[in-house]
Design a protein around this motif. Structure first.
Motif, PDB file in Angstrom:
ATOM      1  N   VAL A   1       0.831  -1.203   0.000  1.00  0.00           N
ATOM      2  CA  VAL A   1       0.000   0.000   0.000  1.00  0.00           C
ATOM      3  C   VAL A   1       0.868   1.258   0.000  1.00  0.00           C
ATOM      4  CG1 VAL A   1      -1.906  -1.139   1.174  1.00  0.00           C
ATOM      5  CG2 VAL A   1      -0.158   0.022   2.523  1.00  0.00           C
ATOM      6  N   ILE A   2       2.162   1.100   0.251  1.00  0.00           N
ATOM      7  CA  ILE A   2       3.112   2.218   0.232  1.00  0.00           C
ATOM      8  C   ILE A   2       4.267   1.847  -0.691  1.00  0.00           C
ATOM      9  CG2 ILE A   2       4.734   3.584   1.600  1.00  0.00           C
ATOM     10  CD1 ILE A   2       2.918   3.209   3.994  1.00  0.00           C
ATOM     11  N   SER A   3       4.543   2.685  -1.684  1.00  0.00           N
ATOM     12  CA  SER A   3       5.638   2.422  -2.610  1.00  0.00           C
ATOM     13  C   SER A   3       6.971   2.837  -2.002  1.00  0.00           C
ATOM     14  CB  SER A   3       5.411   3.186  -3.921  1.00  0.00           C
ATOM     15  OG  SER A   3       5.560   4.585  -3.704  1.00  0.00           O
ATOM     16  N   VAL A   4       8.057   2.449  -2.644  1.00  0.00           N
ATOM     17  CA  VAL A   4       9.390   2.823  -2.162  1.00  0.00           C
ATOM     18  C   VAL A   4       9.566   4.342  -2.233  1.00  0.00           C
ATOM     19  CG1 VAL A   4      11.867   2.662  -2.631  1.00  0.00           C
ATOM     20  CG2 VAL A   4      10.443   0.611  -2.746  1.00  0.00           C
ATOM     21  N   GLY A   5       9.073   4.952  -3.309  1.00  0.00           N
ATOM     22  CA  GLY A   5       9.166   6.401  -3.434  1.00  0.00           C
ATOM     23  C   GLY A   5       8.415   7.122  -2.334  1.00  0.00           C
ATOM     24  N   GLN A   6       7.223   6.638  -2.024  1.00  0.00           N
ATOM     25  CA  GLN A   6       6.453   7.227  -0.927  1.00  0.00           C
ATOM     26  C   GLN A   6       7.153   7.004   0.407  1.00  0.00           C
ATOM     27  OE1 GLN A   6       2.788   5.102  -1.736  1.00  0.00           O
ATOM     28  NE2 GLN A   6       1.815   6.918  -2.630  1.00  0.00           N
ATOM     29  N   ALA A   7       7.810   5.853   0.548  1.00  0.00           N
ATOM     30  CA  ALA A   7       8.534   5.549   1.782  1.00  0.00           C
ATOM     31  C   ALA A   7       9.680   6.521   2.009  1.00  0.00           C
ATOM     32  CB  ALA A   7       9.059   4.115   1.737  1.00  0.00           C
ATOM     33  N   VAL A   8      10.336   6.943   0.927  1.00  0.00           N
ATOM     34  CA  VAL A   8      11.422   7.919   1.029  1.00  0.00           C
ATOM     35  C   VAL A   8      10.885   9.242   1.571  1.00  0.00           C
ATOM     36  CG1 VAL A   8      13.063   9.327  -0.270  1.00  0.00           C
ATOM     37  CG2 VAL A   8      12.816   6.900  -0.799  1.00  0.00           C
ATOM     38  N   VAL A   9       9.764   9.683   1.012  1.00  0.00           N
ATOM     39  CA  VAL A   9       9.160  10.945   1.449  1.00  0.00           C
ATOM     40  C   VAL A   9       8.726  10.853   2.909  1.00  0.00           C
ATOM     41  CG1 VAL A   9       7.235  12.539   1.105  1.00  0.00           C
ATOM     42  CG2 VAL A   9       8.382  11.529  -0.875  1.00  0.00           C
ATOM     43  N   LEU A  10       8.034   9.766   3.259  1.00  0.00           N
ATOM     44  CA  LEU A  10       7.541   9.607   4.627  1.00  0.00           C
ATOM     45  C   LEU A  10       8.693   9.440   5.616  1.00  0.00           C
ATOM     46  CD1 LEU A  10       4.488   7.246   3.947  1.00  0.00           C
ATOM     47  CD2 LEU A  10       4.445   9.691   4.485  1.00  0.00           C
ATOM     48  N   GLY A  11       9.765   8.769   5.202  1.00  0.00           N
ATOM     49  CA  GLY A  11      10.932   8.625   6.070  1.00  0.00           C
ATOM     50  C   GLY A  11      11.576   9.967   6.346  1.00  0.00           C
ATOM     51  N   ALA A  12      11.648  10.829   5.321  1.00  0.00           N
ATOM     52  CA  ALA A  12      12.217  12.159   5.500  1.00  0.00           C
ATOM     53  C   ALA A  12      11.345  13.003   6.422  1.00  0.00           C
ATOM     54  CB  ALA A  12      12.371  12.847   4.145  1.00  0.00           C
ATOM     55  N   VAL A  13      10.027  12.913   6.242  1.00  0.00           N
ATOM     56  CA  VAL A  13       9.098  13.649   7.101  1.00  0.00           C
ATOM     57  C   VAL A  13       9.236  13.186   8.549  1.00  0.00           C
ATOM     58  CG1 VAL A  13       6.658  14.059   7.623  1.00  0.00           C
ATOM     59  CG2 VAL A  13       7.457  14.120   5.253  1.00  0.00           C
ATOM     60  N   GLU A  14       9.299  11.881   8.743  1.00  0.00           N
ATOM     61  CA  GLU A  14       9.462  11.320  10.090  1.00  0.00           C
ATOM     62  C   GLU A  14      10.766  11.799  10.722  1.00  0.00           C
ATOM     63  OE1 GLU A  14       9.675   9.194  13.605  1.00  0.00           O
ATOM     64  OE2 GLU A  14       7.928   9.645  12.366  1.00  0.00           O
ATOM     65  N   GLY A  15      11.850  11.747   9.953  1.00  0.00           N
ATOM     66  CA  GLY A  15      13.155  12.144  10.480  1.00  0.00           C
ATOM     67  C   GLY A  15      13.218  13.610  10.881  1.00  0.00           C
ATOM     68  N   VAL A  16      12.608  14.471  10.074  1.00  0.00           N
ATOM     69  CA  VAL A  16      12.619  15.900  10.370  1.00  0.00           C
ATOM     70  C   VAL A  16      11.763  16.224  11.588  1.00  0.00           C
ATOM     71  CG1 VAL A  16      11.879  18.176   9.544  1.00  0.00           C
ATOM     72  CG2 VAL A  16      13.124  16.645   8.018  1.00  0.00           C
TER      73      VAL A  16
ATOM     74  N   ALA B   1       4.785   3.596  12.681  1.00  0.00           N
ATOM     75  CA  ALA B   1       5.426   3.244  13.945  1.00  0.00           C
ATOM     76  C   ALA B   1       6.803   2.618  13.712  1.00  0.00           C
ATOM     77  CB  ALA B   1       4.542   2.283  14.734  1.00  0.00           C
ATOM     78  N   VAL B   2       6.915   1.808  12.677  1.00  0.00           N
ATOM     79  CA  VAL B   2       8.186   1.119  12.413  1.00  0.00           C
ATOM     80  C   VAL B   2       9.268   2.097  11.981  1.00  0.00           C
ATOM     81  CG1 VAL B   2       9.337  -0.547  10.908  1.00  0.00           C
ATOM     82  CG2 VAL B   2       7.130  -1.110  11.910  1.00  0.00           C
ATOM     83  N   ILE B   3       8.956   3.056  11.104  1.00  0.00           N
ATOM     84  CA  ILE B   3      10.009   3.964  10.646  1.00  0.00           C
ATOM     85  C   ILE B   3      10.463   4.899  11.765  1.00  0.00           C
ATOM     86  CG2 ILE B   3       9.284   3.835   8.242  1.00  0.00           C
ATOM     87  CD1 ILE B   3       8.081   6.624   8.522  1.00  0.00           C
ATOM     88  N   GLN B   4       9.672   4.970  12.851  1.00  0.00           N
ATOM     89  CA  GLN B   4      10.127   5.727  14.022  1.00  0.00           C
ATOM     90  C   GLN B   4      11.387   5.100  14.606  1.00  0.00           C
ATOM     91  OE1 GLN B   4       6.721   5.654  16.634  1.00  0.00           O
ATOM     92  NE2 GLN B   4       6.008   7.653  15.966  1.00  0.00           N
ATOM     93  N   VAL B   5      11.554   3.795  14.405  1.00  0.00           N
ATOM     94  CA  VAL B   5      12.740   3.115  14.928  1.00  0.00           C
ATOM     95  C   VAL B   5      14.006   3.703  14.307  1.00  0.00           C
ATOM     96  CG1 VAL B   5      13.935   0.897  15.113  1.00  0.00           C
ATOM     97  CG2 VAL B   5      11.460   0.997  15.398  1.00  0.00           C
ATOM     98  N   GLY B   6      13.914   4.148  13.047  1.00  0.00           N
ATOM     99  CA  GLY B   6      15.059   4.797  12.417  1.00  0.00           C
ATOM    100  C   GLY B   6      15.433   6.072  13.141  1.00  0.00           C
ATOM    101  N   ALA B   7      14.408   6.850  13.528  1.00  0.00           N
ATOM    102  CA  ALA B   7      14.659   8.083  14.266  1.00  0.00           C
ATOM    103  C   ALA B   7      15.232   7.782  15.647  1.00  0.00           C
ATOM    104  CB  ALA B   7      13.360   8.883  14.394  1.00  0.00           C
ATOM    105  N   ILE B   8      14.714   6.738  16.288  1.00  0.00           N
ATOM    106  CA  ILE B   8      15.231   6.349  17.599  1.00  0.00           C
ATOM    107  C   ILE B   8      16.671   5.869  17.490  1.00  0.00           C
ATOM    108  CG2 ILE B   8      15.010   4.652  19.444  1.00  0.00           C
ATOM    109  CD1 ILE B   8      13.081   6.967  19.608  1.00  0.00           C
ATOM    110  N   ALA B   9      16.980   5.156  16.409  1.00  0.00           N
ATOM    111  CA  ALA B   9      18.365   4.710  16.200  1.00  0.00           C
ATOM    112  C   ALA B   9      19.298   5.919  16.102  1.00  0.00           C
ATOM    113  CB  ALA B   9      18.457   3.865  14.932  1.00  0.00           C
TER     114      ALA B   9
END
Length: 278
Positions: free
Chosen positions: A3-18, A51-59
């Motif tokens: 339901v989420i593409s790799v391209g969308q994951a990049v955008v959402l990962g950047a939003v989460e990180g910021v 919730a899972v990509i938050q683990v990247g921010a926690i790392a």
């Protein structure tokens, strides 16, 4: 098909990180961006992905504060076996973080249907962004900013840790915003409030990510988007942490307050116009 593409994951990962550690609500921003990209914000797989990509921010926090974490964990370990070590602030602080995590875990498990259902609405996000802004502004004005990190107590940790529940129940309120505001009301200075928010977020966010992993993998999100989103989140979050600590050392939280109000009003407008559905 994911339901989420790799391209969308990049955008959402950047939003989460910021946004994860800035007091602007990462959950709120993720839901807004998901809505703009046509991703169903209340889908169980999407909630799990967030919730899972938050683990990247926690790392990123673990790496950035590695020396501090090793010092605290080492003091805790020594204190378990040596009575004299139990008077050390780091030993006590480790226990405070553990105890302060219990309230949000209990509420998170008990209110899971609400959190993933009615409270996941973008209308809730918009309202929480604005209300949370008022709380943050008041806390910054009320706080005397006279206590440093070494002055924190068990009471401080429990109150600040429990304030994370606000962000859990009302996405848009912001976990960082809630914890920093509470710390400021308790007269901690802005740097101490920010660092305490970081440390208290480690167990809560890591636990949430691991707990939601099965839902993210089992209900429509592929492994590739999860990995990409998490890696991007880590890189961006690391830079965000470094910037935030420098910023709060010299500035108030007024810029974040204004930004949150603007985003909240804009979101209400998009929802009212039917551009986004809540």
């Amino acid at each position: 098909m994911s339901v989420i593409s790799v391209g969308q994951a990049v955008v959402l990962g950047a939003v989460e990180g910021v946004t994860e550690f800035l007091p602007v609500s990462s959950t709120g921003h993720l839901k807004i961006v998901e809505g703009l990209m046509g991703i169903p914000v209340d889908d169980h797989a999407v909630v799990g992905f967030s919730a899972v990509i938050q683990v990247g921010a926690i790392a990123a926090v673990l790496v950035y504060f590695f020396k501090d974490i090793v010092r605290i964990v080492s003091a805790w370990g020594r204190g378990l076996f040596h009575r004299e070590e139990r008077y050390h602030h780091d030993y006590k602080f480790a226990w405070w973080v553990i105890c302060a995590t219990v309230p949000i875990v209990a509420v998170g498990l008990a209110a899971k249907p609400l959190i993933e259902g009615p409270l996941a609405s973008l209308w809730v996000v918009a309202g929480s962004l604005i209300v949370g802004s008022g709380v943050m502004w008041a806390a910054d004005q009320m706080g005397r900013h006279k206590r440093g990190e070494d002055d924190t107590s068990f009471k401080d940790a429990m109150l600040v840790g429990s304030s994370q529940i606000l962000a859990l129940l009302f996405p848009g309120f912001s976990r960082s915003g809630a914890t920093m505001s509470t710390a400021l009301i308790l007269d901690l200075d802005r740097v101490a409030a920010t660092r305490l928010s970081f440390f208290l977020g480690i167990p809560a966010l890591t636990g949430a990510g691991l707990y939601e992993l099965k839902d993210a993998l089992g209900t429509g999100v592929g492994a590739a988007p999860l990995v990409v989103g998490t890696v991007v989140s880590f890189v961006v979050a690391y830079a965000s942490i470094a910037w935030l600590l420098k910023f709060v050392a010299k500035h108030s939280f007024n810029a974040f307050v204004i930004y949150r109000i603007v985003v909240g009003v804009l979101l209400f407008g998009l929802l009212g116009a039917g551009v986004l559905t809540g």
